[in-house]
Enzyme design. Structure first.
Site, mmCIF file in Angstrom:
data_model
loop_
_atom_site.group_PDB
_atom_site.id
_atom_site.type_symbol
_atom_site.label_atom_id
_atom_site.label_comp_id
_atom_site.label_asym_id
_atom_site.label_seq_id
_atom_site.Cartn_x
_atom_site.Cartn_y
_atom_site.Cartn_z
ATOM 1 C CG ASP A 187 69.281 17.289 34.447
ATOM 2 O OD1 ASP A 187 68.979 17.379 35.647
ATOM 3 O OD2 ASP A 187 68.499 16.941 33.549
HETATM 4 N N1 URA Z 1 64.670 19.325 32.117
HETATM 5 C C1 URA Z 1 65.631 18.403 32.021
HETATM 6 O O1 URA Z 1 65.399 17.285 31.564
HETATM 7 N N2 URA Z 1 66.870 18.735 32.435
HETATM 8 C C2 URA Z 1 67.187 19.958 32.918
HETATM 9 O O2 URA Z 1 68.339 20.211 33.275
HETATM 10 C C3 URA Z 1 66.159 20.899 33.009
HETATM 11 C C4 URA Z 1 64.911 20.557 32.602
#
Ligand code: URA
Length: 241
Positions: free
Chosen positions: A108
Site C-alpha cells: 500500500d
Molecule cells: N497488508 C496490508 O494491509 N497492506 C500492505 O501493503 C500489505 C499487506
C-alpha cells in the site's frame, strides 16, 4: 516506442552472430525485416516492433532478467505508473536501471518495506499466485495492546469486513510499551490491505506497517528507498516456494 538500432547490432543482440558476421549474413541475403529481404548495410530496426528473420527464422533479443529487492518508503505507489502522477517505486530505480521492471505484488501507499521488482513474468507469477502460498512477514505497530485472545483469533483465521476468512497466521508480540505494541505477523495470502484489515477484525488499529521478508528472503538493513540485486541463492529460494 522501442529503441532503434542498426540491423547488424540487432542480430548481435539476439545472440545470432557477431556484428561482423551479421554484416555478412545481410550481404548474403539471409536477413529479412518484416518479410522483406535486406541486403544493404545500415538499415535500422525498432526493438519490439520490427520482425527480423535470419534464414527464415524469427530472432529476438535475449532478455536479461532482473531480480531486485527494494525498501519502499511511505508515499510511493507500487506500480510502474500512477494516474495521479504520484511517485512510483519505478522512480526509485529508473536512474540506475534502464530495463522496465514491475513490482511483484503490491504494498500500500502507506506501507513501507520489502518489495521485489523484476521483468521476469514467470517469477512474479510464482510469488504472487495464491496456490504457491508464499509467506510474507510484516511488522505492525498497533495502537494499544493485543490480548492473547485476539492473537489466538488471528492465528486461527478471522473474517474480514467483506466476509473473506483468512488462513491461519503466525502472530507474535515483539515489543510492548505503554500505548503501543509491535507485532510480527506472517501470512501467505494477499488480499487488499489484508494485514490492516485482519487487525481491524479483532478491533486493533495499525499505525505503521512494514514488510520485512518474503519466503525467508529478508530485507535486513537495506536503507529506505534503496535497492539491491537479489543473490542467486535468494532467487532460487523464491522460485521454489
Ligand atoms: N497488508 C496490508 O494491509 N497492506 C500492505 O501493503 C500489505 C499487506
Amino acid at each position: 516506442m522501442g529503441e532503434i538500432v542498426r540491423l547488424q547490432k540487432y542480430i548481435a543482440m539476439c545472440g545470432e552472430a557477431s556484428r561482423r558476421a551479421a554484416e555478412e549474413l545481410i550481404s548474403k541475403g539471409k536477413v529479412s525485416v518484416n518479410g522483406k529481404k535486406v541486403t544493404e548495410q545500415g538499415v535500422k530496426v525498432e526493438i519490439g516492433a520490427d520482425k527480423v528473420t535470419v534464414s527464415g527464422r524469427l530472432i529476438k533479443p535475449e532478455q536479461k532478467n532482473f531480480y531486485i529487492m527494494l525498501n519502499k518508503p511511505l508515499g510511493y505507489i507500487s506500480s510502474a505508473k500512477d494516474q495521479f502522477d504520484r511517485p512510483t517505486v519505478a522512480d526509485l530505480l529508473k536512474d540506475e536501471i534502464k530495463a522496465r521492471l514491475f513490482p511483484v505484488g503490491r504494498l500500500d501507499y502507506d506501507t513501507e518495506g520489502l518489495l521485489l521488482m523484476t521483468n521476469d513474468g514467470d517469477f512474479a507469477y510464482k510469488i504472487t499466485h495464491p496456490k504457491h502460498k508464499v509467506e510474507k512477514t510484516y511488522l505492525a505497530v498497533l495502537k494499544g495492546g493485543l490480548t492473547e485472545a485476539k492473537m489466538n483469533r488471528l492465528r486461527r483465521g478471522v473474517a474480514l469486513s467483506d466476509g473473506f476468512l483468512t488462513a491461519p497466521a503466525d502472530v507474535r508480540i515483539i515489543d510492548a510499551k505503554a500505548g503501543q505494541t509491535l507485532v510480527q505477523i506472517t501470512i501467505h495470502e494477499g488480499k487488499n490491505r489484508q494485514v490492516r484489515r485482519m487487525f481491524e477484525a479483532v478491533g486493533s488499529r495499525v499505525d505503521a506497517l512494514k514488510r520485512v521478508s518474503i519466503n525467508g528472503v529478508e530485507m535486513g538493513n537495506l536503507p529506505l528507498g534503496r535497492w539491491r540485486h537479489l543473490t542467486s541463492h535468494e532467487i532460487s529460494k523464491l522460485k521454489n516456494p
